[in-house]
Design an enzyme around this catalytic site. Structure first.
Site, short mmCIF file in Angstrom:
data_model
loop_
_atom_site.label_atom_id
_atom_site.label_comp_id
_atom_site.label_asym_id
_atom_site.label_seq_id
_atom_site.Cartn_x
_atom_site.Cartn_y
_atom_site.Cartn_z
N GLU A 18 4.09 2.97 7.05
CA GLU A 18 3.26 3.39 5.91
C GLU A 18 4.03 4.27 4.93
OE1 GLU A 18 -0.42 5.05 7.40
OE2 GLU A 18 -1.23 3.05 7.73
N GLU A 70 -2.48 -2.81 11.65
CA GLU A 70 -3.26 -1.74 12.29
C GLU A 70 -4.70 -1.83 11.84
OE1 GLU A 70 -2.09 2.29 11.55
OE2 GLU A 70 0.03 1.87 11.81
#
Ligand code: GLA
Ligand code: GLA
Length: 659
Positions: free
Chosen positions: A153, A311
């Site tokens: 991320e 995710e």
């Protein structure tokens, strides 16, 4: 089009982040046994394991990772192996205090969480690449290796840094963009407020100052920051490509929640597109519409092709004000909501719930309660479902409507000193997407300069900044007969955030056949009524029609009696922010796009189709009771062949291989 994990992982991917460094080695065998029980096919291994792999500068300890890779391989679990560069160890930050990020107020942020580094730090880059090179050399031939997972991320916590190193890097970036100071001064409009620069050394990041910073400086700093993170990604990618050729590479994006990076630029550099998505449990938009947006946005980044949900959560997260656990059935519907929209699997954060650390109250595939739990039973069931859905891998989602999304436009619009703080850019794009979702119409999120020719309608909910390429592309699209529906406050400024000189809305007034005379944002909580029965809030404009036809006018508000919605040929303009219901009704008819499938209101229908082959109708029942859908085919999840209408159980999912 994005690459796929296949053939290194057969069928759809199923698994999660695996952080074995949090556990004694004695637990690993049980992990692998339970992964097999759940049907896990791949894990993202060691994402935050830098300090575990390199406990001191240059001292690499890979023996534990060696054993893990072997254990996982023996258990039939493939590995999406992390480069582990998202959380520099404490020893690194202490040795390189200049690598710590600095906020706009000049405050240095210290280590002790994660991602505490300046994206322009050469020391960070050097040490990260050293680690990547060692990992690539050591594991490139390992049979468990299915994909490289770069970082984690990007920009989640350290999107912008204002330190001296960043200031130098920003100046270098500006020099490449503008060649000389005259160019910079013109682009930034520095004649305003005596901001003219006479030496490059005077130019800074938009650090805290006494009142508003220059908006083009803010905009360029956001562009620069996205590029700085991207350069870290491409540097890691290039090491992996050189040392470990032929292995897919990804980094997990946040397409529905991160607006710090220009993901269109990223998508061009990223071999496999993957995404993380967490439902906001208390948001007004239903979870399924949030999921649909995240998936459609990610598929857009993948050019309409394959992508992977890297995710999501089995139940509660730990970072919302109130972390609501998921109701029974929600996990299956959410995971398959992503698969229905093109994800080649369903991955989670994380495999085993942590006992320590700030995420110990975050759900996991294996919860604190262990296997005697609703979560575990649903995780095992989902593994089975994904196995039965293997044949959908590679099938594509067909959408007839495009929604335009441009990051610099949103950045410019969300800068301070706009006519109203209530008209969000990215939120408005999501709101239009949710309206189509309610109408049952599939949509792609696309860049304004993308090929639009295959769409029956293009929506531009929020395109405040339209550069010349976007204008030419949109104009060509309408010239060839496409339907364009444009939201308010669009086409006003150029790439430097300067107003276009033509009448407002500068870029598009000819195309739309209207002129905006004055902007009339509404007071907080005010609403206006339109003479077609709809209501609107937040925003109105005084429009004068040059060539367009008026479809609806205001009954009240500051511009009562004036046009609110206009149409000129196949181009529509909404000078206001319609209510959700009114927007849904308008888009359902104005786009002229087919619904995916006629279904009862509680059911969501999405279709994937193999080019020239089978098509799959995903029916997600968000209601408590069963629903009957006029569809035929074999349900891949149960094997039931529906020859008449199909029945979808309450809170359940049916995936028909259509007859
Ligand atoms: C003050 C300043 C002006 C201008 C206005 C805007 O009065 O003196 O330069 O910024 O505010 O309202
Ligand atoms: C992000 C991160 C994960 C974890 C989850 C929690 O997606 O990538 O490491 O922190 O959030 O929801």
């Amino acid at each position: 089009m994005s690459e796929r994990l296949a053939p290194r992982v057969k069928g759809l991917s199923y698994g999660g982040d695996y952080n074995p460094e949090q556990w004694p080695e004695s637990v690993w065998a049980e992990d692998v046994a339970l992964m097999r029980e759940a049907g896990v096919t791949v894990v993202s291994l060691g994402i935050f394991a830098w300090a575990w792999l390199e406990p001191a500068d240059g001292r690499y300890e890979f023996d534990r990772l060696d054993r893990l890779m072997d254990i996982l391989h023996a258990g039939g679990v493939a590995v999406d192996l992390a480069t582990a560069t998202a959380s520099p160890p404490a020893w690194f930050s202490v040795a390189h205090p200049e690598s710590l990020p600095v906020d706009p107020d000049g405050r240095t942020l210290t280590y002790g969480s994660r991602q505490a580094f300046c994206p322009s730090s050469p020391a960070y880059r050097r040490k990260a690449l050293d680690l990547v090179e060692r990992l690539a050399e050591r594991y490139r031939e390992h049979p468990a290796l299915a994909m490289w997972h770069v970082h984690n991320e990007y920009a989640c916590h350290n999107a912008h840094c204002y330190c001296e190193i960043s200031a130098d890097a920003f100046r270098a970036w500006l020099q490449a963009r503008y060649t000389d100071l005259d160019g910079l001064n013109a682009a930034w409009g520095t004649a305003f407020w005596s901001q003219t620069y006479t030496d490059w050394a005077q130019v800074q990041p938009p650090r805290a100052t006494v009142t508003s910073s220059n908006p083009t400086q803010l905009l360029d700093f956001r562009r620069f920051s996205s590029d700085a993170h991207l350069a870290n990604f491409t540097a890691e990618r290039d090491v992996l490509t050189r040392v470990s050729p032929g292995v897919p590479i990804t980094t997990n994006l946040m397409a529905a929640s991160c607006y710090a990076l220009d993901y269109w630029q990223w998508a061009r550099e990223l071999p496999v597109i993957s995404n993380d998505h967490y439902v906001l449990a208390e948001a007004p938009t239903p979870p399924a519409a949030q999921t649909a947006y995240a998936a459609d946005a990610t598929r857009g980044l993948a050019g309409g092709g394959s992508w992977l949900l890297m995710e999501h959560s089995t139940s509660a997260v730990n970072w919302q004000p109130r972390n609501l656990a998921k109701a029974p059935g929600a996990l299956l519907r959410e995971s398959l909501g992503h698969v229905a929209r093109g994800s080649e699997g369903a991955m989670f954060f994380q495999w085993r719930a942590s006992r320590a650390g700030s995420e110990k109250w975050h759900s996991a595939m294996l919860p604190h309660a262990g296997t005697a739990s609703k979560v575990w039973r649903e995780v095992v069931a989902l593994g089975g479902a994904l196995r039965r859905l293997a044949e959908v891998e590679g099938a594509r989602v067909v959408a007839h409507v495009a929604i335009l999304l441009d990051y610099p436009s949103g950045w410019a619009q969300e800068a301070p000193n706009q006519p109203s703080t209530d008209l969000g850019a990215f939120d408005e794009i999501k709101r239009w997407h949710a309206a189509l979702w309610r109408a049952g119409i599939a949509a792609d999120l696309v860049h304004p300069a993308a090929d639009l020719s295959r769409y029956v309608a293009v929506l531009a909910p929020s395109l405040y900044l339209a550069d010349d390429d976007a204008i030419a592309n949109i104009t060509d699209y309408t010239a060839s007969g496409g339907t364009l529906i444009m939201g308010p406050y669009s086409g006003l400024v150029d790439r430097n955030d300067h107003l276009r000189t033509a009448p407002l809305p500068g870029a598009f007034h000819k195309l739309l056949g209207v002129r905006v005379e004055e902007l009339f944002p509404l007071p907080e909580a005010a609403s206006v009524a339109l003479d077609d029965g709809s209501t609107a809030a937040v925003w109105t404009e005084q429009l004068s029609v040059t060539e367009a036809t008026v479809l609806a006018s205001y009954l009240d508000g500051p511009v009562a009696g004036e046009p609110a919605i206009t149409r000129f040929g196949e181009t529509w303009y909404l000078g206001t922010r319609l209510s959700d219901d009114a927007l849904t009704a308008l888009l359902a008819s104005a786009t002229g796009a087919p619904v995916t499938h006629r279904v009862p209101a509680q059911v969501e229908a999405v279709r994937r189709r193999h080019d020239g082959g089978n098509s799959y109708l995903f029916l997600l029942n968000h209601g408590d009771g069963p629903a009957v859908v006029d569809a035929r085919g074999t349900d891949l999840l149960t094997g039931t062949a529906w020859t008449g209408p199909a029945e979808v159980p309450g809170r359940g999912v049916v995936v028909l291989r259509e007859a």
